[in-house]
Motif scaffolding. Structure first.
Motif, PDB file in Angstrom:
ATOM      1  N   LYS A  34       0.842  -1.192   0.000  1.00 39.20           N
ATOM      2  CA  LYS A  34       0.000   0.000   0.000  1.00 39.20           C
ATOM      3  C   LYS A  34       0.875   1.239   0.000  1.00 39.20           C
ATOM      4  O   LYS A  34       1.895   1.289   0.687  1.00 39.20           O
ATOM      5  CB  LYS A  34      -0.916  -0.012   1.211  1.00 39.20           C
ATOM      6  CG  LYS A  34      -1.879  -1.170   1.175  1.00 39.20           C
ATOM      7  CD  LYS A  34      -2.965  -1.023   2.182  1.00 39.20           C
ATOM      8  CE  LYS A  34      -3.868  -2.247   2.053  1.00 39.20           C
ATOM      9  NZ  LYS A  34      -5.103  -2.100   2.714  1.00 39.20           N
ATOM     10  N   LEU A  35       0.469   2.221  -0.775  1.00 34.10           N
ATOM     11  CA  LEU A  35       1.208   3.483  -0.838  1.00 34.10           C
ATOM     12  C   LEU A  35       1.036   4.256   0.464  1.00 34.10           C
ATOM     13  O   LEU A  35      -0.078   4.395   0.976  1.00 34.10           O
ATOM     14  CB  LEU A  35       0.693   4.342  -1.993  1.00 34.10           C
ATOM     15  CG  LEU A  35       1.236   4.048  -3.370  1.00 34.10           C
ATOM     16  CD1 LEU A  35       0.519   4.898  -4.404  1.00 34.10           C
ATOM     17  CD2 LEU A  35       2.712   4.290  -3.427  1.00 34.10           C
ATOM     18  N   LYS A  36       2.144   4.742   0.985  1.00 37.06           N
ATOM     19  CA  LYS A  36       2.088   5.593   2.166  1.00 37.06           C
ATOM     20  C   LYS A  36       1.826   7.024   1.705  1.00 37.06           C
ATOM     21  O   LYS A  36       2.029   7.355   0.540  1.00 37.06           O
ATOM     22  CB  LYS A  36       3.408   5.503   2.927  1.00 37.06           C
ATOM     23  CG  LYS A  36       3.686   4.106   3.435  1.00 37.06           C
ATOM     24  CD  LYS A  36       5.037   4.020   4.072  1.00 37.06           C
ATOM     25  CE  LYS A  36       5.313   2.598   4.522  1.00 37.06           C
ATOM     26  NZ  LYS A  36       6.671   2.422   5.026  1.00 37.06           N
ATOM     27  N   LYS A  37       1.395   7.852   2.600  1.00 34.49           N
ATOM     28  CA  LYS A  37       1.056   9.224   2.231  1.00 34.49           C
ATOM     29  C   LYS A  37       2.314   9.957   1.764  1.00 34.49           C
ATOM     30  O   LYS A  37       3.319  10.006   2.463  1.00 34.49           O
ATOM     31  CB  LYS A  37       0.437   9.946   3.421  1.00 34.49           C
ATOM     32  CG  LYS A  37      -0.151  11.275   3.067  1.00 34.49           C
ATOM     33  CD  LYS A  37      -0.923  11.850   4.223  1.00 34.49           C
ATOM     34  CE  LYS A  37      -1.601  13.135   3.777  1.00 34.49           C
ATOM     35  NZ  LYS A  37      -2.443  13.679   4.838  1.00 34.49           N
ATOM     36  N   GLY A  38       2.265  10.497   0.561  1.00 33.35           N
ATOM     37  CA  GLY A  38       3.372  11.251   0.006  1.00 33.35           C
ATOM     38  C   GLY A  38       4.522  10.394  -0.530  1.00 33.35           C
ATOM     39  O   GLY A  38       5.570  10.907  -0.869  1.00 33.35           O
ATOM     40  N   GLU A  39       4.309   9.073  -0.618  1.00 31.56           N
ATOM     41  CA  GLU A  39       5.374   8.186  -1.096  1.00 31.56           C
ATOM     42  C   GLU A  39       5.337   8.093  -2.617  1.00 31.56           C
ATOM     43  O   GLU A  39       4.273   7.925  -3.204  1.00 31.56           O
ATOM     44  CB  GLU A  39       5.193   6.788  -0.502  1.00 31.56           C
ATOM     45  CG  GLU A  39       6.248   5.809  -0.935  1.00 31.56           C
ATOM     46  CD  GLU A  39       6.002   4.414  -0.396  1.00 31.56           C
ATOM     47  OE1 GLU A  39       6.982   3.676  -0.289  1.00 31.56           O
ATOM     48  OE2 GLU A  39       4.843   4.082  -0.116  1.00 31.56           O
ATOM     49  N   PRO A  40       6.491   8.201  -3.277  1.00 33.80           N
ATOM     50  CA  PRO A  40       6.505   8.052  -4.730  1.00 33.80           C
ATOM     51  C   PRO A  40       6.199   6.603  -5.142  1.00 33.80           C
ATOM     52  O   PRO A  40       6.467   5.665  -4.401  1.00 33.80           O
ATOM     53  CB  PRO A  40       7.940   8.406  -5.125  1.00 33.80           C
ATOM     54  CG  PRO A  40       8.610   8.915  -3.922  1.00 33.80           C
ATOM     55  CD  PRO A  40       7.775   8.567  -2.740  1.00 33.80           C
ATOM     56  N   VAL A  41       5.646   6.470  -6.334  1.00 35.77           N
ATOM     57  CA  VAL A  41       5.244   5.151  -6.822  1.00 35.77           C
ATOM     58  C   VAL A  41       6.465   4.258  -7.036  1.00 35.77           C
ATOM     59  O   VAL A  41       6.411   3.056  -6.765  1.00 35.77           O
ATOM     60  CB  VAL A  41       4.433   5.298  -8.135  1.00 35.77           C
ATOM     61  CG1 VAL A  41       4.101   3.951  -8.723  1.00 35.77           C
ATOM     62  CG2 VAL A  41       3.163   6.076  -7.881  1.00 35.77           C
TER      63      VAL A  41
END
Length: 94
Positions: A34-41
């Motif tokens: 899952k993507l964390k907040k503000g994490e680049p893809v």
């Protein structure tokens, strides 16, 4: 996404399907990041690749592409263990 049959209904990560050839049930696990907040893809993809490597998912898929007879499996494992023993004996005195 298929609903989970093996564990809790709301999980959604583990589900069962029936093989068309053998009729056996196959458990399929989906690696998920899952993507964390503000994490680049690209960083999330890197985490996914590491997770897949740790779970040996690609290795298992490659091994199951072709049928391997039990004698071939035994022979391959013996070859790996002999090589490991040779390396450990070689570097034991250092």
């Amino acid at each position: 996404m298929p609903r989970c049959l093996g564990c809790e209904p709301e999980c959604g990560r583990l589900w069962k399907r029936v093989s068309a050839r053998s009729g056996k049930e196959l458990n399929c696990e989906v690696s998920e990041v899952k993507l964390k907040k503000g994490e680049p893809v690209d960083r999330a993809l890197r985490r996914l690749k590491k997770k897949v490597d740790r779970e040996n998912t690609l290795r298992d898929v490659r091994m199951k592409r072709h049928y391997e007879k039990p004698s071939e499996t035994k022979r391959r494992k013996m070859k790996v263990s002999k090589f490991s023993a040779m390396l450990s004996a070689r570097y034991a005195d250092q």
